[in-house]
Scaffold this active site. Structure first.
Site, PDB file in Angstrom:
ATOM      1  N   ASP A 216      21.092 -10.590 -33.816  1.00  0.00           N
ATOM      2  CA  ASP A 216      22.372 -11.126 -33.357  1.00  0.00           C
ATOM      3  C   ASP A 216      23.501 -10.151 -33.677  1.00  0.00           C
ATOM      4  O   ASP A 216      23.723  -9.812 -34.846  1.00  0.00           O
ATOM      5  CB  ASP A 216      22.654 -12.467 -34.029  1.00  0.00           C
ATOM      6  CG  ASP A 216      23.973 -13.060 -33.575  1.00  0.00           C
ATOM      7  OD1 ASP A 216      24.045 -13.519 -32.430  1.00  0.00           O
ATOM      8  OD2 ASP A 216      24.939 -13.028 -34.374  1.00  0.00           O
ATOM      9  N   ASP A 341      20.838  12.949 -36.806  1.00  0.00           N
ATOM     10  CA  ASP A 341      19.528  12.627 -37.347  1.00  0.00           C
ATOM     11  C   ASP A 341      18.732  13.922 -37.458  1.00  0.00           C
ATOM     12  O   ASP A 341      19.119  14.967 -36.941  1.00  0.00           O
ATOM     13  CB  ASP A 341      18.815  11.597 -36.481  1.00  0.00           C
ATOM     14  CG  ASP A 341      17.930  10.668 -37.304  1.00  0.00           C
ATOM     15  OD1 ASP A 341      17.439  11.095 -38.360  1.00  0.00           O
ATOM     16  OD2 ASP A 341      17.720   9.518 -36.875  1.00  0.00           O
TER      17      ASP A 341
END
Length: 640
Positions: A216, A341
């Site tokens: 959510d 990353d």
């Protein structure tokens, strides 16, 4: 280096588990060895003034080196498996290549870790400008350890995975976790957390669901905000005694078709539309509200998304100016560090693209240059910097960026902008005034009894009771137990006999993991990541144990959910069904027998079948038809 007003004698004792203590007004570290206090050495000056002075003194080579975030070698060059750092190699990276940011993967006792990190800082003191090292880590306070994602061991307090923290629904608990973890980090000389993940768990097969806060967007944003505030030490940015957090992975990483991960060439594309993309972006809002120090872009190329009417360039986020400058900087107003990353500028060679049993992908073959495979390495660095990258993760040598700068591919102003952000964060963390820690403090702080007690309680609270057979959970009448994947000593400590036959047991306790497959065993990360199906099938050892446990007078099945599992054929074969997200045997036994209350609610839905999983949209949270358990379900959860 000259240390004035006897500061050298104070360095080893000035640090505490709460962070670095301020030096006396007249004390300073003569970092550039010139016998006078430069502006950047003066704690009484503003951070902006100190950064200006330092950047003016830095050479091009020093600036480029600062833009690399390397790996502290220990055991291997990536830092895995060793008991100490290879300080000769570290000395080369710091002294000759000018790096001053590193990830540590060392898993040793707190005293040893503190001592080793102090040795790294001593090497940094010997350089021309004495720039201190920022030491980062993947998460260390959870149960799961996955290469390239998380680390376990070393005595740190052991909390549920972030999914478990999300299951509690308690943002204050997440904040307290961050406060505990950041004290432990700083005590051993770690100042940066390569976390949290604000990625939405929208594709249930994705291997990295376990480190998210669920599906959510609003809940994820709320929990991430609390995490950042706890780690950084405040509500509006990082404090000198805090730990800088790097929220990841910006953005849309969870929308990987079939759950195939972007570390691998077969997972290099995520697919969304503008509506689902907006949900993935919204999950990061809490991090920005808390003044998160850094952002790490995602690996995959995003397809199906447009910004300001223009489709996204088909390159990974680390090379995408629309995502890093237009959306992150300009629209979201982010002013901190953008750290790529790991290994996005590396080549993806034949062993990376199509490994085989005879020629599997190894660590040296790791590369994720998605969308820029046709560029040279200097061109990739240039494209990343001009897109918005300030620092490159997993790079131990800045030679390729240096070449790009000398070839005129990167403006000098952009280089200075990146270096200013890197140095500003070091000043905010107090590293220029004292980067050292006290090993005695590290021993006391890491995993202290109070922290362990808080973590143990969280392990119990986070469990979700899915089925209880309509009866209170109790240990009444239990004298003999049958166990599967549970330490028998834990049962014996409770005075129970351990049976070899469930038919002779008052209680059967079965611990299993969510099902998975290794569909790409020759890929470096594919061989280590949980992929594929989520359902239990005949012949699976765990499923056979569940069926066998029915012979006991009462049975309990606890399923550890690193990904959503399909429990349709489990819930009718047990009296009690519990979902866990990283918990000790003691914690599970306490909840299973009513000694503690599992208060959790599911942080994502649990699908009813693999057909429903295969039909859902990987970009949309909780999108399967007729889920067996909806997000938010939990029989033991407190009711409003």
């Amino acid at each position: 280096m000259k240390l004035h007003v006897c500061l050298s004698a104070l360095l080893a004792v000035m640090a505490s588990g709460q962070g670095v203590q301020a030096a006396t007004p007249d004390a300073y570290r003569d970092l550039n060895h010139n016998g006078r206090r430069d502006v950047y050495e003066d704690a009484g000056q503003s951070i902006d003034a100190r950064v200006d002075d330092l950047v003016r003194q830095m050479t091009l080579e020093e600036k480029v080196g600062a833009m690399m975030h390397g790996s502290l070698p220990a055991g291997d060059e990536l830092g895995h498996g060793g008991a100490i750092y290879d300080l000769d190699q570290v000395g080369v990276m710091i002294g000759e290549r000018h790096l001053n940011s590193f990830i540590t993967r060392l898993v040793v006792a707190p005293r040893r870790l503190a001592e080793q990190n102090n040795e790294v800082q001593r090497l940094a003191e010997q350089t021309r400008l004495g720039i201190p090292v920022t030491i980062s880590t993947d998460p260390r306070n959870h149960f799961q350890a996955v290469l390239g994602a998380s680390t376990a061991g070393g005595g740190f307090s052991l909390w549920p995975e972030t999914l478990g923290l999300a299951a509690t629904g308690d943002a204050d608990l997440v904040r307290r976790f961050g406060e505990v973890a950041h004290r432990e980090y700083r005590a051993v000389g770690i100042q940066m957390a390569l976390s949290p993940q604000a990625d939405l768990a929208s594709e249930p097969r994705w291997p990295r669901v376990t480190a998210t806060f669920g599906s959510d967007p609003a809940d994820v944003s709320r929990m991430v905000q609390a995490y950042v505030e706890g780690f950084q030490g405040g509500t509006d940015g990082v404090r000198p005694d805090g730990v800088a957090t790097v929220v990841k992975h910006w953005v849309g990483y969870g929308a990987e078709p079939e759950g195939f991960d972007g570390h691998n060439i077969y997972g290099r594309v995520a697919r969304l539309d503008n509506a689902s993309f907006a949900e993935h972006v919204a999950a990061f809002d809490g991090a920005f509200a808390a003044g998160v120090a850094g952002v790490m872009p995602t690996y995959p190329i995003l397809e199906g998304v447009s910004l300001d009417g223009a489709p996204l360039e088909p390159v990974a986020a680390g090379f995408n100016r629309q995502l890093l400058t237009d959306l992150l900087r300009d629209q979201k107003g982010f002013k901190g560090l953008v750290l790529s990353d790991w290994a996005i500028t590396n080549n993806c060679d034949a062993a990376c693209r199509a490994p085989t049993a005879d020629h599997p992908q190894t660590a040296k073959d790791i590369g994720m240059p998605w969308g820029v495979e046709g560029l040279t390495q200097p061109e990739r660095f240039a494209k990343g910097v001009t897109a918005g990258i300030d620092q490159f993760g997993g790079v131990n040598d800045g030679a390729m960026l240096l070449q790009a700068v000398r070839d005129g591919q990167v403006p000098a102003a952009r280089l200075d902008e990146a270096v200013r952000r890197i140095m500003t964060l070091k000043f905010q963390l107090g590293l220029f005034d004292n980067p050292y820690v006290d090993p005695d403090v590290a021993e006391r702080v890491v995993g202290d009894p109070q922290s362990r007690a808080q973590a143990d309680l969280a392990q119990r609270r986070a469990q979700v009771v899915l089925e209880d057979g309509g009866r209170p959970l109790t240990a009444e009448g239990v004298k003999t137990v049958w166990l599967y994947n549970v330490d028998p000593e834990e049962a014996r400590r409770r005075g129970w006999a351990v049976a070899s036959d469930p038919a002779q047991a008052d209680l059967a306790l079965v611990r299993v993991n969510a099902p998975f497959e290794r569909l790409h065993p020759h890929h470096f990360f594919g061989a280590r990541q949980n992929e594929g199906r989520l359902d239990f099938r005949d012949g699976d050892a765990d499923y056979e144990a569940v069926k066998q446990a029915r012979a006991a007078r009462r049975s309990v099945v606890a399923v550890n959910l690193d990904r959503p599992a399909i429990l349709t054929n489990i819930r009718d074969k047990t009296d009690v069904l519990i979902a866990t997200f990283g918990a000790s045997d003691a914690a599970v036994l306490d909840v299973a027998t009513g000694q503690a209350r599992g208060e959790g609610r599911l942080p994502f839905e649990l699908p009813s079948s693999m057909a429903a999983v295969e039909a859902q949209d990987p970009a949309r949270p909780d999108d399967s038809a007729a889920p067996l358990y909806p997000r938010g379900y939990g029989r033991g959860a407190p009711r409003n």
